[in-house]
Design a protein around this motif. Structure first.
Motif, PDB file in Angstrom:
ATOM      1  N   LEU A  87      46.565  18.541  84.632  1.00 56.12           N
ATOM      2  CA  LEU A  87      46.298  19.793  83.923  1.00 56.12           C
ATOM      3  C   LEU A  87      46.681  21.001  84.773  1.00 56.12           C
ATOM      4  O   LEU A  87      47.010  22.061  84.249  1.00 56.12           O
ATOM      5  CB  LEU A  87      44.810  19.884  83.564  1.00 56.12           C
ATOM      6  N   PHE A  88      46.599  20.816  86.110  1.00 57.77           N
ATOM      7  CA  PHE A  88      46.869  21.921  87.039  1.00 57.77           C
ATOM      8  C   PHE A  88      47.858  21.445  88.103  1.00 57.77           C
ATOM      9  O   PHE A  88      47.496  21.291  89.279  1.00 57.77           O
ATOM     10  CB  PHE A  88      45.559  22.388  87.693  1.00 57.77           C
ATOM     11  N   PRO A  89      49.102  21.208  87.715  1.00 53.77           N
ATOM     12  CA  PRO A  89      50.073  20.625  88.651  1.00 53.77           C
ATOM     13  C   PRO A  89      50.381  21.525  89.841  1.00 53.77           C
ATOM     14  O   PRO A  89      50.851  21.047  90.873  1.00 53.77           O
ATOM     15  CB  PRO A  89      51.323  20.409  87.788  1.00 53.77           C
ATOM     16  N   ARG A  95      39.481  29.629  87.763  1.00 52.51           N
ATOM     17  CA  ARG A  95      38.263  28.864  88.030  1.00 52.51           C
ATOM     18  C   ARG A  95      37.507  28.482  86.760  1.00 52.51           C
ATOM     19  O   ARG A  95      36.914  27.408  86.688  1.00 52.51           O
ATOM     20  CB  ARG A  95      37.362  29.633  88.998  1.00 52.51           C
ATOM     21  N   ARG A  96      37.534  29.331  85.757  1.00 55.52           N
ATOM     22  CA  ARG A  96      36.844  28.945  84.527  1.00 55.52           C
ATOM     23  C   ARG A  96      37.519  27.716  83.898  1.00 55.52           C
ATOM     24  O   ARG A  96      36.834  26.815  83.405  1.00 55.52           O
ATOM     25  CB  ARG A  96      36.814  30.106  83.525  1.00 55.52           C
ATOM     26  N   ALA A  97      38.842  27.685  83.920  1.00 60.93           N
ATOM     27  CA  ALA A  97      39.569  26.529  83.373  1.00 60.93           C
ATOM     28  C   ALA A  97      39.230  25.265  84.157  1.00 60.93           C
ATOM     29  O   ALA A  97      39.066  24.183  83.578  1.00 60.93           O
ATOM     30  CB  ALA A  97      41.066  26.789  83.391  1.00 60.93           C
ATOM     31  N   VAL A  98      39.114  25.395  85.487  1.00 59.50           N
ATOM     32  CA  VAL A  98      38.785  24.237  86.321  1.00 59.50           C
ATOM     33  C   VAL A  98      37.367  23.761  86.031  1.00 59.50           C
ATOM     34  O   VAL A  98      37.118  22.554  85.893  1.00 59.50           O
ATOM     35  CB  VAL A  98      38.958  24.578  87.814  1.00 59.50           C
ATOM     36  N   VAL A  99      36.421  24.695  85.946  1.00 58.69           N
ATOM     37  CA  VAL A  99      35.030  24.316  85.651  1.00 58.69           C
ATOM     38  C   VAL A  99      34.963  23.611  84.295  1.00 58.69           C
ATOM     39  O   VAL A  99      34.299  22.574  84.149  1.00 58.69           O
ATOM     40  CB  VAL A  99      34.098  25.543  85.680  1.00 58.69           C
ATOM     41  N   ARG A 188      28.484  28.846  77.699  1.00 58.55           N
ATOM     42  CA  ARG A 188      27.876  29.969  78.423  1.00 58.55           C
ATOM     43  C   ARG A 188      27.584  29.584  79.876  1.00 58.55           C
ATOM     44  O   ARG A 188      27.786  30.390  80.794  1.00 58.55           O
ATOM     45  CB  ARG A 188      26.594  30.422  77.718  1.00 58.55           C
ATOM     46  N   VAL A 189      27.115  28.357  80.080  1.00 64.14           N
ATOM     47  CA  VAL A 189      26.842  27.879  81.440  1.00 64.14           C
ATOM     48  C   VAL A 189      28.139  27.804  82.244  1.00 64.14           C
ATOM     49  O   VAL A 189      28.189  28.205  83.417  1.00 64.14           O
ATOM     50  CB  VAL A 189      26.141  26.498  81.401  1.00 64.14           C
ATOM     51  N   VAL A 190      29.201  27.309  81.627  1.00 61.95           N
ATOM     52  CA  VAL A 190      30.506  27.222  82.296  1.00 61.95           C
ATOM     53  C   VAL A 190      30.983  28.611  82.714  1.00 61.95           C
ATOM     54  O   VAL A 190      31.455  28.806  83.840  1.00 61.95           O
ATOM     55  CB  VAL A 190      31.542  26.538  81.373  1.00 61.95           C
ATOM     56  N   ALA A 191      30.850  29.580  81.822  1.00 64.36           N
ATOM     57  CA  ALA A 191      31.286  30.952  82.131  1.00 64.36           C
ATOM     58  C   ALA A 191      30.496  31.511  83.312  1.00 64.36           C
ATOM     59  O   ALA A 191      31.065  32.150  84.216  1.00 64.36           O
ATOM     60  CB  ALA A 191      31.119  31.839  80.903  1.00 64.36           C
ATOM     61  N   GLN A 192      29.184  31.267  83.320  1.00 61.59           N
ATOM     62  CA  GLN A 192      28.354  31.770  84.411  1.00 61.59           C
ATOM     63  C   GLN A 192      28.702  31.094  85.739  1.00 61.59           C
ATOM     64  O   GLN A 192      28.780  31.752  86.781  1.00 61.59           O
ATOM     65  CB  GLN A 192      26.870  31.553  84.080  1.00 61.59           C
ATOM     66  N   TRP A 193      28.944  29.790  85.709  1.00 57.36           N
ATOM     67  CA  TRP A 193      29.303  29.073  86.928  1.00 57.36           C
ATOM     68  C   TRP A 193      30.648  29.568  87.466  1.00 57.36           C
ATOM     69  O   TRP A 193      30.839  29.687  88.670  1.00 57.36           O
ATOM     70  CB  TRP A 193      29.351  27.569  86.674  1.00 57.36           C
ATOM     71  N   ALA A 194      31.588  29.839  86.582  1.00 51.18           N
ATOM     72  CA  ALA A 194      32.889  30.354  87.020  1.00 51.18           C
ATOM     73  C   ALA A 194      32.719  31.692  87.730  1.00 51.18           C
ATOM     74  O   ALA A 194      33.349  31.953  88.767  1.00 51.18           O
ATOM     75  CB  ALA A 194      33.825  30.490  85.826  1.00 51.18           C
ATOM     76  N   THR A 195      31.838  32.540  87.211  1.00 49.18           N
ATOM     77  CA  THR A 195      31.561  33.833  87.843  1.00 49.18           C
ATOM     78  C   THR A 195      30.925  33.645  89.218  1.00 49.18           C
ATOM     79  O   THR A 195      31.315  34.296  90.203  1.00 49.18           O
ATOM     80  CB  THR A 195      30.625  34.675  86.951  1.00 49.18           C
TER      81      THR A 195
END
Length: 202
Positions: A87-89, A95-99, A188-195
């Motif tokens: 997905l990320f060659p 970071r949000r995409a990775v999380v 929402r949790v993913v967005a917060q973790w990315a931040t």
């Protein structure tokens, strides 16, 4: 003469291909059965039937039930790790995409199958050391992938624990997903973790 020499090799290749294909079908069927029926309902016979092969063929590839199911979860875990990297060659990414991608590792049939394997291992002495070793190996690989994709510098204090916390949180979201589809809260949790990661890792 050359044709005669090539003959046996040419015959062996299709046989080896068929053997690999049979093994892969068994592994995929084992994961599906474990996810759907749990350990108690996932016998070698059930898996063989789902894979469309004989019980004898299944036992040719995997001598015991424990061999089959630990190999199955390891196989799919490796496939998922490969897919995650694909997905990320280019390596480190948004970071949000990775999380999001890491959280996705802990939802779906692989995680459900692994969970059944963990529960079985807690009661099966024969299975426990194999599953413990497998999970440690999968965990190390997932951690390495996460570090690479997040561009995290683990020489800095607290960074290793931050990445591990992300993986532990992802596993928790996967457990919650087993009972209800909580996609809205998960986003929402993913967005917060990315931040939080942006603040911690930059």
């Amino acid at each position: 003469m050359d044709a005669l020499k090539a003959g046996p090799r040419a015959q062996r290749a299709p046989k080896q291909d068929r053997s690999r294909a049979t093994r892969q079908r068994l592994l995929e069927a084992a994961v599906a059965c474990l996810a759907e029926h749990g350990w108690a309902g996932s016998t070698v016979s059930v898996v063989a039937e789902r894979a469309g092969v004989s019980r004898g063929a299944a036992q040719h590839h995997f001598r015991t039930r424990e061999d089959l199911f630990t190999a199955a979860v390891e196989y799919v875990a490796e496939e998922r790790s490969t897919a995650l990297r694909a997905l990320f060659p280019e390596g480190a990414a948004d970071r949000r995409a990775v999380v999001t991608a890491l959280v996705d590792l802990y939802t779906g049939p692989l995680f459900r199958a692994a969970l059944h394997l963990w529960v079985a291992a807690s009661n099966e002495e024969q299975l426990r050391p194999r599953v413990t070793e497998l999970e440690a190996r999968v965990g190390r690989e997932t951690h390495r992938i996460a570090v690479d994709l997040l561009g995290a510098d683990e020489s800095r204090p607290g960074v290793r624990e931050t990445v591990q916390g992300l993986l532990d949180m992802s596993r928790g979201l996967g457990l919650a997903n087993l009972l209800t589809d909580d996609a809205g809260r998960r986003d929402r949790v993913v967005a917060q973790w990315a931040t939080l990661l942006d603040e911690s890792l930059n």
